[in-house]
Design an enzyme around this catalytic site. Structure first.
Site, PDB file in Angstrom:
ATOM      1  N   GLU A 248      48.696   8.343  61.841  1.00  0.00           N
ATOM      2  CA  GLU A 248      50.051   8.537  62.317  1.00  0.00           C
ATOM      3  C   GLU A 248      50.094   8.362  63.829  1.00  0.00           C
ATOM      4  O   GLU A 248      49.216   8.836  64.559  1.00  0.00           O
ATOM      5  CB  GLU A 248      50.557   9.931  61.934  1.00  0.00           C
ATOM      6  CG  GLU A 248      50.570  10.158  60.426  1.00  0.00           C
ATOM      7  CD  GLU A 248      51.091  11.543  60.055  1.00  0.00           C
ATOM      8  OE1 GLU A 248      51.417  12.308  60.981  1.00  0.00           O
ATOM      9  OE2 GLU A 248      51.165  11.835  58.844  1.00  0.00           O
ATOM     10  N   GLU A 262      47.633  11.836  64.406  1.00  0.00           N
ATOM     11  CA  GLU A 262      46.640  12.440  63.523  1.00  0.00           C
ATOM     12  C   GLU A 262      46.300  11.446  62.428  1.00  0.00           C
ATOM     13  O   GLU A 262      46.985  10.445  62.229  1.00  0.00           O
ATOM     14  CB  GLU A 262      47.138  13.750  62.909  1.00  0.00           C
ATOM     15  CG  GLU A 262      48.342  13.589  62.002  1.00  0.00           C
ATOM     16  CD  GLU A 262      48.794  14.912  61.423  1.00  0.00           C
ATOM     17  OE1 GLU A 262      48.052  15.891  61.540  1.00  0.00           O
ATOM     18  OE2 GLU A 262      49.905  14.948  60.849  1.00  0.00           O
ATOM     19  N   ASN A 264      45.665  11.577  58.326  1.00  0.00           N
ATOM     20  CA  ASN A 264      45.757  12.370  57.094  1.00  0.00           C
ATOM     21  C   ASN A 264      44.743  11.821  56.097  1.00  0.00           C
ATOM     22  O   ASN A 264      44.927  10.720  55.562  1.00  0.00           O
ATOM     23  CB  ASN A 264      47.166  12.300  56.498  1.00  0.00           C
ATOM     24  CG  ASN A 264      48.133  13.179  57.246  1.00  0.00           C
ATOM     25  OD1 ASN A 264      47.809  14.325  57.571  1.00  0.00           O
ATOM     26  ND2 ASN A 264      49.301  12.647  57.556  1.00  0.00           N
ATOM     27  N   ARG A 266      44.064  11.780  53.068  1.00  0.00           N
ATOM     28  CA  ARG A 266      44.460  11.975  51.677  1.00  0.00           C
ATOM     29  C   ARG A 266      45.560  11.000  51.322  1.00  0.00           C
ATOM     30  O   ARG A 266      46.105  10.310  52.182  1.00  0.00           O
ATOM     31  CB  ARG A 266      44.963  13.407  51.460  1.00  0.00           C
ATOM     32  CG  ARG A 266      46.092  13.787  52.411  1.00  0.00           C
ATOM     33  CD  ARG A 266      46.566  15.197  52.178  1.00  0.00           C
ATOM     34  NE  ARG A 266      47.440  15.681  53.226  1.00  0.00           N
ATOM     35  CZ  ARG A 266      48.735  15.413  53.334  1.00  0.00           C
ATOM     36  NH1 ARG A 266      49.298  14.629  52.451  1.00  0.00           N
ATOM     37  NH2 ARG A 266      49.448  15.918  54.316  1.00  0.00           N
ATOM     38  N   ARG A1536      90.283  66.630  23.216  1.00  0.00           N
ATOM     39  CA  ARG A1536      88.869  66.347  23.433  1.00  0.00           C
ATOM     40  C   ARG A1536      88.117  67.652  23.307  1.00  0.00           C
ATOM     41  O   ARG A1536      88.680  68.736  23.486  1.00  0.00           O
ATOM     42  CB  ARG A1536      88.624  65.748  24.818  1.00  0.00           C
ATOM     43  CG  ARG A1536      89.007  66.697  25.950  1.00  0.00           C
ATOM     44  CD  ARG A1536      88.551  66.215  27.314  1.00  0.00           C
ATOM     45  NE  ARG A1536      88.874  67.185  28.350  1.00  0.00           N
ATOM     46  CZ  ARG A1536      89.845  67.053  29.234  1.00  0.00           C
ATOM     47  NH1 ARG A1536      90.606  65.986  29.206  1.00  0.00           N
ATOM     48  NH2 ARG A1536      90.053  67.969  30.157  1.00  0.00           N
ATOM     49  N   LYS A1847      56.840  54.062 -24.015  1.00  0.00           N
ATOM     50  CA  LYS A1847      56.505  54.745 -25.263  1.00  0.00           C
ATOM     51  C   LYS A1847      56.781  53.938 -26.526  1.00  0.00           C
ATOM     52  O   LYS A1847      56.545  54.426 -27.633  1.00  0.00           O
ATOM     53  CB  LYS A1847      57.303  56.068 -25.340  1.00  0.00           C
ATOM     54  CG  LYS A1847      56.866  57.087 -24.297  1.00  0.00           C
ATOM     55  CD  LYS A1847      55.404  57.501 -24.500  1.00  0.00           C
ATOM     56  CE  LYS A1847      54.972  58.557 -23.519  1.00  0.00           C
ATOM     57  NZ  LYS A1847      53.539  58.937 -23.709  1.00  0.00           N
ATOM     58  N   ARG A1849      56.034  50.200 -27.039  1.00  0.00           N
ATOM     59  CA  ARG A1849      55.651  48.909 -26.496  1.00  0.00           C
ATOM     60  C   ARG A1849      55.832  47.810 -27.536  1.00  0.00           C
ATOM     61  O   ARG A1849      56.136  48.068 -28.705  1.00  0.00           O
ATOM     62  CB  ARG A1849      54.213  48.956 -25.996  1.00  0.00           C
ATOM     63  CG  ARG A1849      53.999  49.969 -24.874  1.00  0.00           C
ATOM     64  CD  ARG A1849      52.561  49.994 -24.394  1.00  0.00           C
ATOM     65  NE  ARG A1849      52.347  51.022 -23.403  1.00  0.00           N
ATOM     66  CZ  ARG A1849      52.538  50.869 -22.096  1.00  0.00           C
ATOM     67  NH1 ARG A1849      52.956  49.695 -21.639  1.00  0.00           N
ATOM     68  NH2 ARG A1849      52.324  51.857 -21.257  1.00  0.00           N
TER      69      ARG A1849
END
Length: 2045
Positions: A248, A262, A264, A266, A1536, A1847, A1849
């Site tokens: 830059e 600078e 950078n 990256r 009330r 009783k 069945r």
């Protein structure tokens, strides 16, 4: 795209993307091949490449650590650059270089370039010079960088940089002004190759953060770019750079010099700019570098340099310039607010709408719905535009940004950037890094939308949001099972909108589903809207459309209109300093109490890793309100300013103009002066297009009927215009195709007539009205809503729509207009059916429509107005006598005036004028009338006298001389009350066409004629001027001016008392002499001849003010009590304030007789007017008075009584609600008597009606009772309210009855019962004579000094406490004894709260009275009734302490810091401690050293301030509980009942609750405060009948206090006359009561249930009507009184009578019931649920109900009948959890101790199974319980089918087949003898036969099982005492009950005299006495015949028991001997046998 995603910790970047350890750990764990660390964060940290270099197999995509250290750091890179000869700007490390070939910056060299601390920073700043930049070497993205212009800013800037990048080295750099920020993109490989990939221009920045990037760079000095690129490549090679990087530079435009800024190390987010201009895929190249591929082998690089992309050969990369293929511009999309200097914002994002094109594209890092949090970078998107030239790329970007839509809580910059792209500085490429900051410094704003359009859109957004929120809340209530607040359906709102410091007050009404009516300063506009898919709104306005969206933020409402943003501000206090963004409060820059200038910063806040300063806009003293270091939300108040000068505080200016003129927008200015704001509606503006007009008309009417709300000032016009259009269109158009889309069920016949079309339309709207109102007609609104929810469970919005339509008052107006149209067009016959349905509606809100419908139906076949007018003209022309025409009575003033306008013939006109005058003065004696006619005017002159008895008002005070005359209109001015003699007056009437004629003739004609009599003896005192061509409207100001100018002449030259201008039949303007001939507003629009009848002079005790609201024949006055009349005087706030409504009822056009419907319509109008008046907060009326005078008609007393009865039935409750306590009516009867009726409604439910004749006796007017009973009343003015009246009204306002009115309520209720019984029992001729004159005898009881209740004459003046006690003797008709023809009293103790005394609260005195009342009732064995209306325990504070205490503040100069304690000074301490009011300890004041006394305890002089009241509440709670055990107790909850009051209600265990009168522990308002939001809308949600009835607290629910008393009387009638009060006392069995309806006990039960028919079990009890014939049930007709009907509905319980004997009854519901479990509004997640409960089953609630009712019946001394039909208990998990087992056991517990006869009866076809039998078995209490069964009932352990399953069945059933069926027998036999080969076939045949027989044999098995459950088996096994056939059960149980009552009475007596005896012994003794009588009737007869003998026998048993105990007394020593002596003495004194004593003593010896 990723194969795997790994979540990382949330929060700031140090927790995730900048966390080196975390990145390395994830790389190793996930076994990646390479690491790329992103755009920033850790991308410049050399620790990562160092660490990864040690890990085999993982490559770092970026430069090596050495290069990163050399160039990645801003300080190191600058040292290396200046060492390599790259130009660098002056900075803190200027001149520091490295040795040649060295690129590593050692620590010492590095630190020489850094700033060590603040002092060093200031020293270095002097060297570097201002302006300068303070920078953090690890900063970036605008963070860690500050511009400083002077030494004063150094400290704050240095601290902020350090805070934003903690731990980063700091350096200084000269600020290069006017520079551009240029970049060179680098790419290096692992072989040392480095190339430049062109350049980028990033000069457009704010706060040193890039916002626009573009490439390639243009407009620089020739050769400069080449040098920059070469320097960058050289520097990269020097440090061995690999991968992607950016160098830059700062470029000075003026000199062409550039400076290294600078490197950078990256990839940067703007890399696509370079990719697009070079067509090189930079991320791909970065990956290839990591893979070790050299530059010359990368295809994109080879293509860029013009060589074969597929080749691998090397080529020269140095010195070769490549050309850009295009120009590209990039714009960053950030969450920042450009209006506040690009301040970061955070929040949610709802919508991102971006439309890419061939030349533009973009990406966003969030996908809605999402958001940007406070820890994130503000950038979340990037947009790129490319083109052959920079200009084309720029235009493409502008187009892309204009179409971008982002909606959410955040602010964005794209609109602002779009504006920047259009500025000439940018288009000319003439920008620098300071350009944008310079624009921001000038506070230049974006272009905004048109202000009024912004306001309109903002109002639409806010109102739509409120509407949507309310609708959602309403539906949520419905879904939860609650009836919502109706105000949630409001569609009219008012909003305050502030735009650019201008305040707009906008009112809006939703008038259709898509249209709003907006009002601003009286002007209206209509706005059509449409909701878009993205929740935006499309607004149609003035023929233009606007796409708008809005978002609330802490500053207000952000509105976007067609892509332009405007901020509508909050109406906040400017002295409250708030943060507009969330973040962390770093520190305050000022101290608490400091003075700060406007524009200075007061605090710093960290937002998105940036430190922002917060500044104040006013000067003043600051007060700190926050804590540094804490997180703060947007809108948080951080400080409060006390302004130095209050005038400097800017407040928004009010916007006072109307809406601007919008084309195509309907204006509302053409309605004329009557409507100040409105105009013709849309429907009239479209009449040229009839079809469109019809559609608009129908839509408008439908919208109104659907509940959309038009503004009040336009709705009438809208309705009238719409109906006019429909009426016109029906004649010309076929409405079928036009209206089919809007109205369903349109007739299909296209040839229908115009009349048919109109009828259909009108019917549609009338039917729509009826359909909406019918569900609400007879039930309360909340109940109706819940019913609609049930009917429309799947479509709750439809419920909301119905409710919305129901609420609309304008809908009623539509229907009234339609009915009027029906009448005018004579369509009533066609709409008869619909009108009849409407006329039957009962809800009072519809009363005017109902009455109008009734009137239309009534007069449907009568002659119309025109027809009757023609008849009148014929009579006049034919010479019929005027008096005869008047006597006919059916021709009204309207007809006469209409004829006068039309007639031109002089002779006829004179007769019409004579008729007009005589009709006008019909109630006066008129002499000859003189009538003159000329070309311009007509004139009539007459004399008249007032009838002596014509009106009471003539005695009530006339003005002037005190004589009565009509000219003063009955309005007394002096308050005199002398009797007036009739006198003669002269009248004069002039008839003109218009005002102009009056003005022209007034001086020459009117005044001249009035002043002809010089001595004024015959000068007209009454003058009327009629204007025939003037139709209504306001008083013409020219007439007022005329009267003002001639007032003196009228006063001195004429005898005129009043002059009235009139137009039509309703407009009158009266100018009176007593008003100096100014108009008297009291009589505006009141006919002078009728004004006399208003009797205003009767209100002489009040100062009257005409209320500005009137109706047809109704005038309203607000009266205030005149000072000095009441003695002794009372405070002004307590003086009377009343509304007086004066109504004059005159005949209608079609009927001169008295018309009840017309009278009711006037009553309805009066109610409506009174509702409005009572809602007016300017007037505080205590009570109201209605006066009605029936004029020009002769009415019988009976007709008026019928009218009054009809009104009382319909409107009584409404009268009560409106405090309409007095009604007065006056009229003349056919026999010419004046009658006056007074209706007083003190109780609210029981009106007192008194009728009098007006007479004159001894020259004084008096009122004589019409029916000859009562004293003659003198005539007096309307009296003032008494003290009792005021208290009564106060109680009624609280929804209850005044405590001293309860007795009268009881009396009225008892009298009503007597009337009902007398009417029903005409077979008892002496019954009426037997009724006592006083049916309730009340004795008030008060506490004496010993705390005992003593008798005191009942009086409201005896105010001992807020609790009143009586002992009543109630003479009930059921207590009539036909033998003695006397009525015995029913005694009862009643205790009631006085709600007007300390709000009915409980304190010590109230607790004493209540406790004593309970004790009295128990001691006398009387029922206790508690009439509850209270406010819970009383609270208070010691006023004597409150008035004098002082405060010890922590800092007396700053009390806001708090206090330490409260204290008293010496004098107050001595005084209060002597009174034992406080406890205090001495303490010294730290400021003065004076000793004062620190308060420890406030005790108070007055009793009842706090905890003592709670103690008293505990006392009475225990006393009420004990009373329930001893005597019948019951509470009536009225008004009330709070706290202890509610507990007392429950402890009485029997509660009658009035609807709308809640029982509460904590009120809704208090709970809402506790919850922090509006959850409960009313107390009824907490303790009203919707809660207390379904939960079993409330036994009976009634609609008012009177019905509550009736309910109490029904219950009392069931209870015995007295109860046990001692151990030797017993309750004698009750004799049958006198039956209110003759129903002999000796009859069959007529109601016969059918097998398999599921019916209401109550029919067994009450009977029912079958085929028009009433079939009676088991118990007495009309005796059933059900309780707890809404709780546990699978069991039915109540009280009834059997042959006059009161009993308790429990029956079983056989039908499935629904149990509703309501949702709790406080729990948003709860919803209402409905649980089905099967019939014939006990559930937990119904088991509890059964047990409770059994207990209640026992406490009341009632025998109990249980009609048992239960199959068992519900045993599911939920029911077991809900304690069904416990409550089932409670049934056993309560039956075991039951002390009265219990009959368990299995009714016809009833079943009693399993556990259900167990809990009601007679063995539980064999002394009291007997079980019986109908012959068709069944009982057993299991159902027959269940018994068969266990009783009998299937195998046994098959055996039975083999035993019984011949075929089966044969096949079985064959199987036994068959050959093997035949077995299979025979087996198959046998199975087939068994399958055929199986169903029938299973049925046979079930039948066999059922035969085990028959009553015969029950009886055989001793399980029941007998089989009782249902038809004869009434006879059996009546006699059996009487026998059991006698038996139990004797058994109890024997048990008391011999406690050790057994049941069997006692039964044996009784059987021995009666000789073993088995027949019940004979036994009862024996008991009644031998009552005295039985009593002696019991006494003898008692003596035997005592003698037997003597032996035990001997054994107990001397004490026993003394007791024995006393026993013997009593024994002998009572006639005991001495021989018995001798025998006992001998045996002992």
């Amino acid at each position: 795209m990723a194969d795997e995603c790994v979540e990382v910790p949330v929060g700031s970047n140090k927790n995730n993307y900048a966390n080196v350890d975390l990145i390395l750990d994830l790389a190793k764990r996930t076994k990646v091949d390479a690491v790329w660390v992103g755009w920033g964060h850790a991308s410049e940290n050399p620790l990562i490449p160092d660490a990864l270099a040690e890990i085999e197999g993982i490559t770092f995509l970026g430069p090596p650590a050495s290069a990163m250290r050399a160039l990645g750091d801003k300080i190191s890179s600058t040292v290396v650059a200046q060492s390599a000869g790259v130009p660098c700007i002056k900075w803190s490390g200027s001149g520091i270089t490295l040795p040649e070939g060295v690129v590593d910056v050692d620590e010492e060299t590095y630190m020489r370039c850094c700033i060590k601390d603040l002092a060093d920073c200031k020293q270095m700043a002097e060297k570097v010079g201002f302006p300068l930049m303070i920078k953090a070497s690890e900063g970036g993205g605008g963070k860690g960088i500050r511009m400083v212009k002077s030494m004063e800013q150094i400290e704050d800037a240095y601290i902020q940089c350090c805070a934003e990048i903690p731990g980063s080295p700091i350096f200084l750099m000269t600020l290069a002004t006017g520079c551009r920020h240029l970049e060179v993109q680098l790419l290096g490989d692992q072989e040392g190759g480095v190339i430049s990939l062109k350049t980028r221009d990033c000069s457009v920045q704010r706060r040193h953060q890039k916002i626009i990037e573009e490439g390639p760079v243009l407009s620089v000095k020739d050769g400069a770019l080449q040098h920059m690129e070469q320097s960058a490549v050289r520097l990269a090679r020097l440090v061995g750079y690999q991968g992607v990087g950016t160098v830059e530079y700062l470029y000075e435009k003026a000199t062409g010099n550039y400076y290294f800024l600078e490197l950078n190390p990256r990839l940067q987010v703007e890399h696509p700019v370079t990719e697009m201009i070079t067509e090189v895929n930079i991320p791909a190249c970065m990956l290839m570098v990591g893979m070790g591929i050299p530059l010359h082998r990368m295809p994109d690089i080879r293509r860029l340099y013009g060589v074969d992309p597929t080749g691998v050969d090397r080529f020269n990369l140095d010195g070769q310039q490549v050309e850009a293929v295009c120009h590209t511009i990039a714009v960053r999309v950030t969450a920042e607010n450009p209006d506040e200097g690009f301040r970061p914002t955070s929040g949610s994002i709802h919508t991102i709408d971006f439309k890419p094109s061939r030349t533009t594209w973009g990406y966003f890092s969030v996908a809605p719905p999402a958001g940007v949090h406070e820890f994130a970078d503000s950038q979340f998107g990037h947009i790129f535009s490319s083109g052959p030239s920079r200009e084309i790329a720029r235009k493409g970007m502008v187009m892309a940004l204009s179409q971008l839509r982002i909606k959410g809580e955040i602010r964005t910059t794209y609109e602002y950037v779009m504006n920047l792209l259009e500025r000439p500085e940018f288009t000319n490429c003439d920008v620098s890094t300071a350009w944008l900051d310079g624009l921001l410094a000038t506070n230049e704003q974006l272009s905004q939308p048109i202000p009024t359009v912004t306001v309109i859109c903002g109002a639409i957004h806010k109102m739509s949001a409120r509407l949507e929120k309310n609708n959602m809340e309403y539906l949520a209530f419905l879904q939860a099972g609650h009836a919502p607040r109706s105000d949630l359906l409001d569609m009219c709102f008012q909003e305050v909108l502030i735009l650019n410091n201008i305040k707009y007050l906008v009112k809006g009404c939703k008038i259709s589903s898509s249209c709003w009516d907006l009002e601003l300063n009286g002007s209206h506009i209509r706005v059509e809207t449409r909701i878009l898919n993205d929740r935006g709104i499309l607004v149609y306005l003035s023929g233009d459309s606007y796409v708008t969206s809005a978002q609330n933020d802490p500053n207000g409402l952000r509105v976007v209109v067609n892509g332009k943003t405007a901020q509508l501000s909050n109406d906040d206090d400017p002295c409250s300093l708030r943060t507009t963004v969330p973040g962390k409060l770093v520190r305050y820059l000022v101290n608490d109490g400091d003075f700060i200038e406007s524009g200075h910063a007061y605090a710093e806040i960290e937002v998105m890793k940036m430190i922002l300063q917060l500044k104040t806009n006013i000067s003043g003293t600051v007060s700190i309100k926050g804590v540094a270091g804490t997180a703060v939300a947007a809108g948080k108040v951080l400080a409060q300013m006390t302004p130095l000068d209050a005038s400097q505080i800017a407040t928004p200016d009010e916007f006072t103009e109307p809406w601007p003129e919008f084309k195509h927008v309907p204006s509302y200015d053409s309605l004329g002066p009557e409507s100040p704001t409105s105009s013709k509606s849309d429907v009239t503006s479209a009449k040229a297009d009839m079809a469109l007009a019809v559609q608009n008309a129908v839509k408008a009417l439908r919208n109104i009927c659907d509940g959309y709300q038009y503004p009040a000032d336009v709705v009438e016009c809208e309705i009238s215009a719409a109906l006019d259009v429909l009426q016109d269109a029906a004649k010309a158009l076929n409405l079928l195709p036009i209206l089919s889309p809007y109205i369903v069920d349109m007739p299909t016949d296209a040839d229908n007539s115009p009349k048919d079309r109109l009828v259909f339309l009108l019917k549609h709207f009338l039917e729509l009205f009826w359909q909406v109102e019918y569900p609400f007609d007879t039930v309360p609104e909340d109940i109706a809503v819940l019913g609609l929810c049930k009917d429309h469970a799947g479509d709750l919005p439809k419920v909301a729509a119905i409710m919305c339509a129901h609420r609309s008052n304008d809908k009623v107006t539509v229907v009234r207009h339609i009915i009027s149209m029906v009448t005018n067009l004579k369509l009533s016959q066609d709409l008869k059916d619909t009108l009849e349905k409407i006329s039957k509606l009962q809800n009072l809100r519809n009363n005017r429509v109902v009455l109008q419908s009734r009137q239309v139906l009534r007069y449907m076949n009568l002659a119309g107005f025109d027809e009757m007018k023609a008849q009148l003209k014929t009579l006049i022309v034919d010479g019929t006598a005027i008096r005869k025409i008047l006597y006919m009575g059916k021709y009204t003033m309207r007809m006469i005036i209409a004829l006068l306008k039309e007639e031109e013939e002089t002779a006829v006109r004179k007769r019409i004028i004579e008729l007009l005058v005589r009709r006008n003065y019909n109630t006066f004696d008129l002499n000859t009338i003189e009538i003159d006619e000329n070309n311009t005017t007509s004139r009539a002159r007459w004399s008249h006298r007032i009838h002596h008895s014509s009106h009471l008002s003539q005695s009530m005070g006339m003005p002037g001389s005190g004589t009565g005359n009509m000219s003063d209109m009955g309005a007394g001015d002096d308050g005199s009350t002398g009797m007036a003699l009739a006198n003669t007056e002269w009248g004069l009437m002039f008839i003109y066409r218009n005002v102009d004629d009056v003005l022209a003739s007034f001086a020459t004609d009117i005044l001249n004629y009035m002043s002809t009599d010089k001595d004024l003896t015959s000068s007209p005192s009454v003058v009327e001027i009629m204007l025939t061509e003037l139709e209504g409207g306001k008083l013409d100001p020219r007439l007022e001016e005329l009267m003002t100018n001639n007032a003196e002449v009228l006063s001195t030259k004429t005898g005129c008392q009043r002059l009235t201008f009139r137009s039509g039949t309703r407009n009158f303007y009266t100018f009176r002499r007593v008003c100096q001939f100014k108009e008297d507003p009291v009589f505006r629009d009141v006919a002078p001849t009728l004004a006399w009848f208003m009797e205003l002079s009767c209100l002489s005790n009040y100062t009257l003010e005409a209320y500005p609201l009137r109706g047809r024949g109704v005038r309203v006055y607000f009266g205030k009590e005149k000072p000095g009349i009441r003695q002794p005087p009372i405070p002004e706030r307590d003086q009377d304030k009343c509304f007086f409504l004066r109504m004059l009822q005159v005949p209608t056009d079609t009927n001169a007789g008295f018309d009840i419907n017309q009278g009711e319509e006037l009553i309805a109008e009066a109610i409506q007017i009174l509702e409005v008046a009572m809602a007016d907060k300017r007037y505080k009326a205590m009570s109201n008075h209605l006066f009605i005078s029936f004029i020009e008609q002769l009415v019988t007393v009976e007709a008026v009584e019928n009218f009054v009865n009809a009104c009382m039935q319909r409107y009584l409750s409404r009268f009560h609600e409106l405090s309409l306590t007095h009604i007065e009516l006056t009229w003349t009867t056919p026999d010419r008597k004046r009658v006056r009726m007074f209706i007083h409604n003190p109780l609210g439910q029981i009106p007192h009606v008194q009728t009098y004749y007006e007479e004159t006796r001894s020259y004084k007017p008096v009122l004589v009772p019409a029916k000859g009973q009562g004293p003659v009343r003198p005539v007096v003015p309307h009296p003032l309210l008494s003290t009792v009246d005021r208290k009564r009204l106060a109680a009624q306002r609280l929804g209850t009855t005044y405590v001293y009115d309860w007795t009268e309520t009881f009396e009225v209720a008892v009298k009503s019962l007597w009337k009902t019984v007398i009417d029903a029992r005409n077979d008892v001729p002496d019954l009426a004579a037997a009724r006592p004159e006083q049916v309730v005898r009340a004795q008030q009881l008060i506490l004496d000094s010993n705390g005992t209740l003593v008798q005191q004459a009942a009086s409201a003046d005896v105010v001992q406490a807020g609790m009143v006690c009586w002992e009543y003797d109630l003479y009930l008709p059921t207590r009539y004894n036909p033998k003695t023809k006397a009525v015995s009293p029913k005694k009862v103790v009643v205790v009631a709260n006085d709600i007007t005394f300390e709000s009915g609260s409980f304190a010590i005195e109230e607790d004493k009275v209540f406790n004593a009342a309970c004790m009295l009732a128990k001691n006398k064995g009387l029922p206790l009734i508690y009439l509850a209306c209270n406010s819970g325990a009383r609270i208070g504070m010691a006023q004597e302490v409150k008035d004098v205490y002082k405060v010890m503040f922590m800092d007396p100069t700053k009390p806001e810091k708090g206090f330490e304690y409260l204290y008293l000074d010496e004098a107050d301490y001595q005084r209060l401690s002597g009174q034992h009011s406080i406890n205090a300890v001495p303490a010294k004041c730290p400021y003065t050293g004076v000793t004062h006394y620190r308060i420890k305890d406030v005790i108070g002089i007055q009793e009842g301030l706090g905890v003592e009241n709670l103690s008293g509440s505990g006392l009475i709670a225990g006393q009420m509980s004990a009373s329930y055990d001893a005597i019948p107790t019951l509470s009536l909850c009225s008004g009330r009942s709070v706290g202890i009051g509610a507990y007392l209600n429950r402890l009485s265990r029997r509660v009658v609750q009035v609807v709308g009168c809640p029982m509460l522990l904590t009120g809704a308002a208090a709970l809402n405060t506790l919850l922090g939001k509006e959850v409960y809308t009313s107390n009824n949600q907490l303790g009203g009948t919707p809660v207390m009835s379904p939960n079993g607290v409330t036994h009976w629910e009634v609609t008012n206090d009177y019905k509550g008393i009736v309910c109490i009387l029904k219950w009392l009638d069931m209870t015995p006359d007295r109860f046990p009060v001692g151990p030797k006392d017993w309750v004698p069995c009750q004799q049958p009561h006198f039956q209110t309806v003759l129903d002999p006990w000796d009859r069959d039960i007529e109601y016969m249930p059918q097998e398999g028919q599921i019916t209401d079990p109550r029919l067994l009890i009450t009977g029912t009507t079958v085929d028009g014939q009433f079939h009676r049930g088991l118990f007495d007709e009309n005796s059933w009184h059900e309780s707890l009907s809404k709780w546990a509905t699978t069991v039915v319980a109540g009280r009834a009578k059997l042959g006059g004997l009161p009993v308790g009854v429990i029956a079983v519901e056989t039908r499935t019931q629904e149990k509703i479990l309501p949702a709790d509004p406080a729990d948003a997640a709860s919803i209402a649920t409905v649980r089905s409960q099967a019939g014939n089953v006990w559930f937990p609630d119904s088991a509890r109900k059964t047990a409770d009712c059994i207990q209640d019946f026992d406490k009341e001394g009632l025998p109990c009948f249980i009609l048992a039909n239960w199959r068992g208990f519900s045993g599911g998990q939920k029911d077991m959890f809900d304690e069904v087992l416990k409550f089932g056991a409670s049934i056993v517990d309560n039956l075991r101790v039951y002390s009265q006869p219990i009959f368990v009866y299995l009714p016809p076809f009833g079943d009693l199974r399993g556990g259900a039998w167990v809990v009601v078995d007679y063995n539980i209490n064999p002394e009291c319980i007997e079980m019986y069964a109908d012959e068709t009932s069944h009982a057993g352990v299991l159902e027959p089918s269940g018994l068969v399953e266990v009783k009998y069945r299937d195998g046994e059933i098959v055996q039975t087949m083999h035993r019984i069926d011949d075929v089966c027998k044969s096949l079985v036999a064959q199987l036994k003898a068959c050959a093997p080969e035949q077995k299979a076939e025979l087996t198959k045949q046998l199975k087939a036969r068994q399958e055929v027989l199986s169903p029938i044999y299973k049925s046979m098995a079930v039948q066999l099982a059922s035969l085990h459950d028959t009553p015969g088996r029950m009886l055989a096994k001793g399980a029941i005492q007998g089989i009782v056939q249902w038809r004869s059960a009434r006879r059996f149980f009546f006699q059996r009950l009487r026998r059991r009552l006698h038996e139990l009475q004797m058994q109890k007596s024997l048990a008391k005299v011999d406690p050790g005896s057994t049941i069997q012994y006692r039964k044996g003794v009784i059987a021995h006495w009666c000789g073993g009588i088995k027949d019940d009737a004979s036994f009862v007869q024996w008991c009644e015949d031998n009552a005295a003998a039985v009593e002696k026998k019991i006494w003898a048993v008692e003596q035997e028991f005592k003698i037997a105990e003597l032996g035990n007394l001997f054994a107990s020593g001397p004490q026993g001997g003394s007791v024995m002596v006393e026993v013997l003495r009593q024994y002998l004194a009572n006639g005991g046998d001495k021989s018995e004593i001798t025998k006992v003593l001998a045996d002992f010896k």
